[in-house]
Design a protein around this motif. Structure first.
Motif, PDB file in Angstrom:
ATOM      1  N   ARG A 162     -10.950  -6.556 -15.467  1.00 33.48           N
ATOM      2  CA  ARG A 162     -10.149  -7.307 -16.439  1.00 33.48           C
ATOM      3  C   ARG A 162      -9.685  -8.618 -15.808  1.00 33.48           C
ATOM      4  O   ARG A 162      -9.659  -8.759 -14.591  1.00 33.48           O
ATOM      5  N   LEU A 163      -9.265  -9.523 -16.667  1.00 37.62           N
ATOM      6  CA  LEU A 163      -8.763 -10.804 -16.178  1.00 37.62           C
ATOM      7  C   LEU A 163      -7.629 -10.607 -15.178  1.00 37.62           C
ATOM      8  O   LEU A 163      -7.531 -11.321 -14.174  1.00 37.62           O
ATOM      9  N   GLU A 164      -6.788  -9.613 -15.451  1.00 37.35           N
ATOM     10  CA  GLU A 164      -5.614  -9.379 -14.605  1.00 37.35           C
ATOM     11  C   GLU A 164      -5.955  -8.722 -13.270  1.00 37.35           C
ATOM     12  O   GLU A 164      -5.066  -8.520 -12.439  1.00 37.35           O
ATOM     13  N   ASP A 165      -7.197  -8.428 -13.028  1.00 30.25           N
ATOM     14  CA  ASP A 165      -7.613  -7.909 -11.727  1.00 30.25           C
ATOM     15  C   ASP A 165      -7.911  -9.040 -10.742  1.00 30.25           C
ATOM     16  O   ASP A 165      -8.179  -8.787  -9.566  1.00 30.25           O
ATOM     17  N   THR A 166      -7.841 -10.274 -11.221  1.00 30.19           N
ATOM     18  CA  THR A 166      -8.070 -11.428 -10.355  1.00 30.19           C
ATOM     19  C   THR A 166      -7.021 -11.465  -9.253  1.00 30.19           C
ATOM     20  O   THR A 166      -5.826 -11.515  -9.520  1.00 30.19           O
ATOM     21  N   ALA A 167      -7.475 -11.423  -8.013  1.00 33.05           N
ATOM     22  CA  ALA A 167      -6.556 -11.362  -6.872  1.00 33.05           C
ATOM     23  C   ALA A 167      -7.329 -11.420  -5.564  1.00 33.05           C
ATOM     24  O   ALA A 167      -8.554 -11.258  -5.535  1.00 33.05           O
ATOM     25  N   LEU A 168      -6.571 -11.606  -4.492  1.00 27.16           N
ATOM     26  CA  LEU A 168      -7.101 -11.460  -3.146  1.00 27.16           C
ATOM     27  C   LEU A 168      -6.908  -9.993  -2.767  1.00 27.16           C
ATOM     28  O   LEU A 168      -5.795  -9.478  -2.827  1.00 27.16           O
ATOM     29  N   TYR A 169      -7.980  -9.328  -2.433  1.00 26.48           N
ATOM     30  CA  TYR A 169      -7.922  -7.900  -2.127  1.00 26.48           C
ATOM     31  C   TYR A 169      -7.943  -7.701  -0.610  1.00 26.48           C
ATOM     32  O   TYR A 169      -8.894  -8.106   0.060  1.00 26.48           O
ATOM     33  N   TYR A 170      -6.878  -7.067  -0.125  1.00 22.19           N
ATOM     34  CA  TYR A 170      -6.758  -6.776   1.296  1.00 22.19           C
ATOM     35  C   TYR A 170      -7.077  -5.306   1.564  1.00 22.19           C
ATOM     36  O   TYR A 170      -6.652  -4.414   0.809  1.00 22.19           O
ATOM     37  N   CYS A 171      -7.745  -5.076   2.654  1.00 20.56           N
ATOM     38  CA  CYS A 171      -7.929  -3.751   3.210  1.00 20.56           C
ATOM     39  C   CYS A 171      -6.830  -3.580   4.267  1.00 20.56           C
ATOM     40  O   CYS A 171      -6.561  -4.513   5.042  1.00 20.56           O
ATOM     41  N   ALA A 172      -6.167  -2.434   4.281  1.00 21.79           N
ATOM     42  CA  ALA A 172      -5.078  -2.224   5.227  1.00 21.79           C
ATOM     43  C   ALA A 172      -5.160  -0.839   5.850  1.00 21.79           C
ATOM     44  O   ALA A 172      -5.423   0.149   5.159  1.00 21.79           O
ATOM     45  N   LYS A 173      -4.931  -0.790   7.140  1.00 22.90           N
ATOM     46  CA  LYS A 173      -4.932   0.473   7.870  1.00 22.90           C
ATOM     47  C   LYS A 173      -3.521   1.059   7.861  1.00 22.90           C
ATOM     48  O   LYS A 173      -2.536   0.358   8.123  1.00 22.90           O
ATOM     49  N   ALA A 174      -3.422   2.330   7.563  1.00 22.95           N
ATOM     50  CA  ALA A 174      -2.132   3.002   7.638  1.00 22.95           C
ATOM     51  C   ALA A 174      -1.857   3.398   9.084  1.00 22.95           C
ATOM     52  O   ALA A 174      -2.770   3.555   9.892  1.00 22.95           O
ATOM     53  N   ALA A 175      -0.593   3.575   9.385  1.00 21.25           N
ATOM     54  CA  ALA A 175      -0.222   4.003  10.726  1.00 21.25           C
ATOM     55  C   ALA A 175      -0.225   5.521  10.840  1.00 21.25           C
ATOM     56  O   ALA A 175       0.210   6.072  11.849  1.00 21.25           O
ATOM     57  N   ASP A 176      -0.757   6.203   9.845  1.00 18.01           N
ATOM     58  CA  ASP A 176      -0.719   7.655   9.783  1.00 18.01           C
ATOM     59  C   ASP A 176      -2.006   8.173   9.131  1.00 18.01           C
ATOM     60  O   ASP A 176      -2.780   7.401   8.567  1.00 18.01           O
ATOM     61  N   ILE A 177      -2.203   9.485   9.195  1.00 19.08           N
ATOM     62  CA  ILE A 177      -3.407  10.071   8.600  1.00 19.08           C
ATOM     63  C   ILE A 177      -3.251  10.313   7.100  1.00 19.08           C
ATOM     64  O   ILE A 177      -4.240  10.399   6.377  1.00 19.08           O
ATOM     65  N   VAL A 178      -2.011  10.425   6.646  1.00 16.99           N
ATOM     66  CA  VAL A 178      -1.771  10.752   5.244  1.00 16.99           C
ATOM     67  C   VAL A 178      -1.666   9.488   4.406  1.00 16.99           C
ATOM     68  O   VAL A 178      -1.310   8.418   4.892  1.00 16.99           O
ATOM     69  N   VAL A 179      -1.972   9.649   3.129  1.00 18.51           N
ATOM     70  CA  VAL A 179      -1.964   8.503   2.227  1.00 18.51           C
ATOM     71  C   VAL A 179      -0.549   8.194   1.737  1.00 18.51           C
ATOM     72  O   VAL A 179      -0.282   7.079   1.301  1.00 18.51           O
ATOM     73  N   SER A 180       0.359   9.149   1.877  1.00 23.15           N
ATOM     74  CA  SER A 180       1.709   9.012   1.333  1.00 23.15           C
ATOM     75  C   SER A 180       2.657   8.270   2.269  1.00 23.15           C
ATOM     76  O   SER A 180       3.672   8.812   2.699  1.00 23.15           O
ATOM     77  N   GLY A 181       2.320   7.037   2.556  1.00 23.52           N
ATOM     78  CA  GLY A 181       3.168   6.214   3.407  1.00 23.52           C
ATOM     79  C   GLY A 181       2.875   4.757   3.128  1.00 23.52           C
ATOM     80  O   GLY A 181       1.900   4.423   2.442  1.00 23.52           O
ATOM     81  N   ALA A 182       3.714   3.882   3.659  1.00 21.39           N
ATOM     82  CA  ALA A 182       3.534   2.451   3.399  1.00 21.39           C
ATOM     83  C   ALA A 182       3.618   1.638   4.675  1.00 21.39           C
ATOM     84  O   ALA A 182       3.946   0.460   4.628  1.00 21.39           O
ATOM     85  N   ALA A 183       3.310   2.257   5.800  1.00 24.95           N
ATOM     86  CA  ALA A 183       3.300   1.530   7.068  1.00 24.95           C
ATOM     87  C   ALA A 183       1.875   1.039   7.336  1.00 24.95           C
ATOM     88  O   ALA A 183       1.065   1.745   7.911  1.00 24.95           O
ATOM     89  N   PHE A 184       1.596  -0.167   6.864  1.00 25.67           N
ATOM     90  CA  PHE A 184       0.263  -0.736   7.003  1.00 25.67           C
ATOM     91  C   PHE A 184       0.252  -1.655   8.210  1.00 25.67           C
ATOM     92  O   PHE A 184       0.743  -2.782   8.131  1.00 25.67           O
TER      93      PHE A 184
END
Lengths: 122, 111
Positions: free
Chosen positions: A87-109
């Motif tokens: 969609r038009l609203e998907d226009t963006a710069l897409y970053y890949c980020a590594k988490a500081a943990d094995i689980v997906v439930s965190g926000a320490a990138f």
């Protein structure tokens, strides 16, 4: 050197598909969750999707659920984002980020790529 | 409208102490660790703080983080001109099927 390199962005028409890739190096890829975060021009950060270390759990923002699919390939040390029905609203710069943990439930990138630009336009 | 609320701007003079707030709810900050990111124009974000108050290696100890209830704060002491950037808070939100939420970002200006 710890590094994430995104690729696959470009100009695409609404409704079409695109697949982003992120090549990881310098760390044990299998030991960490990975995420995609995007940033529309002049806007803030928006989480798109995340995947646990063993692909056992994935998560998506409501805005992309059912259209985007995240995956990873440990043999290639790579993260992917399959984007369908763009969609038009998907226009963006897409970053890949590594988490500081094995689980997906965190926000320490702790490691970010340089981003790949996706422009959805007719 | 971001799930986490940050002031859009903050400012201070060199040497001052500045605090940036981040307000959330029980489903996000109230039950999960908060991270802070720093972003300069045209560059990728950098992790500044994680687990509420832990600094990655290389981050000066002028930066400190705290969390209380459903709010978190980032403090910068001994403000320097190179601290001028946009700061984002982030955390996991347990609502729905779980997702990461970001604050809208705070533009810090060093006067």
């Amino acid at each position: 050197e710890v590094q994430l390199v995104e690729s696959g962005g470009g100009l695409v028409q609404p409704g079409r598909s695109l697949r982003l890739s992120c090549a990881a190096s310098g760390f044990t890829f299998d030991d960490y969750a990975m995420h995609w975060v995007r940033q529309a021009p002049g806007k803030g950060l928006e989480w798109v999707s995340g995947i646990s270390w063993n692909s056992g759990r994935t998560g998506y923002a409501d805005s992309v659920k059912g259209r985007f699919t995240i995956s990873r390939d440990s043999a290639k040390n790579s993260l992917y984002l399959q984007m369908n029905s763009l969609r038009l609203e998907d226009t963006a710069l897409y970053y890949c980020a590594k988490a500081a943990d094995i689980v997906v439930s965190g926000a320490a990138f702790d490691i970010w790529g340089q981003g790949t630009m996706v422009t959805v336009s007719s | 409208q971001s799930v986490l609320t940050q002031p859009p701007s903050a400012s201070g003079t060199p040497g001052q102490r500045v605090t940036i707030s981040c307000s959330g709810s029980t489903s996000n900050i109230g039950g999960n660790s908060v991270s802070w990111l720093q972003q300069f124009p045209g560059t990728a974000p950098r992790l500044l703080m994680y687990s509420n108050n832990r600094r990655p290696s290389g981050v000066p100890d002028r930066f400190s983080g705290s969390k209380s209830g459903t709010s978190a704060s980032l403090a910068i002491s001994g403000l320097q001109s190179e601290d001028e950037a946009i700061y984002y808070c982030a955390t996991w939100d347990d609502s729905l099927s779980g997702h990461v939420v970001f604050g809208g970002g705070t533009k810090l200006t060093v006067l």
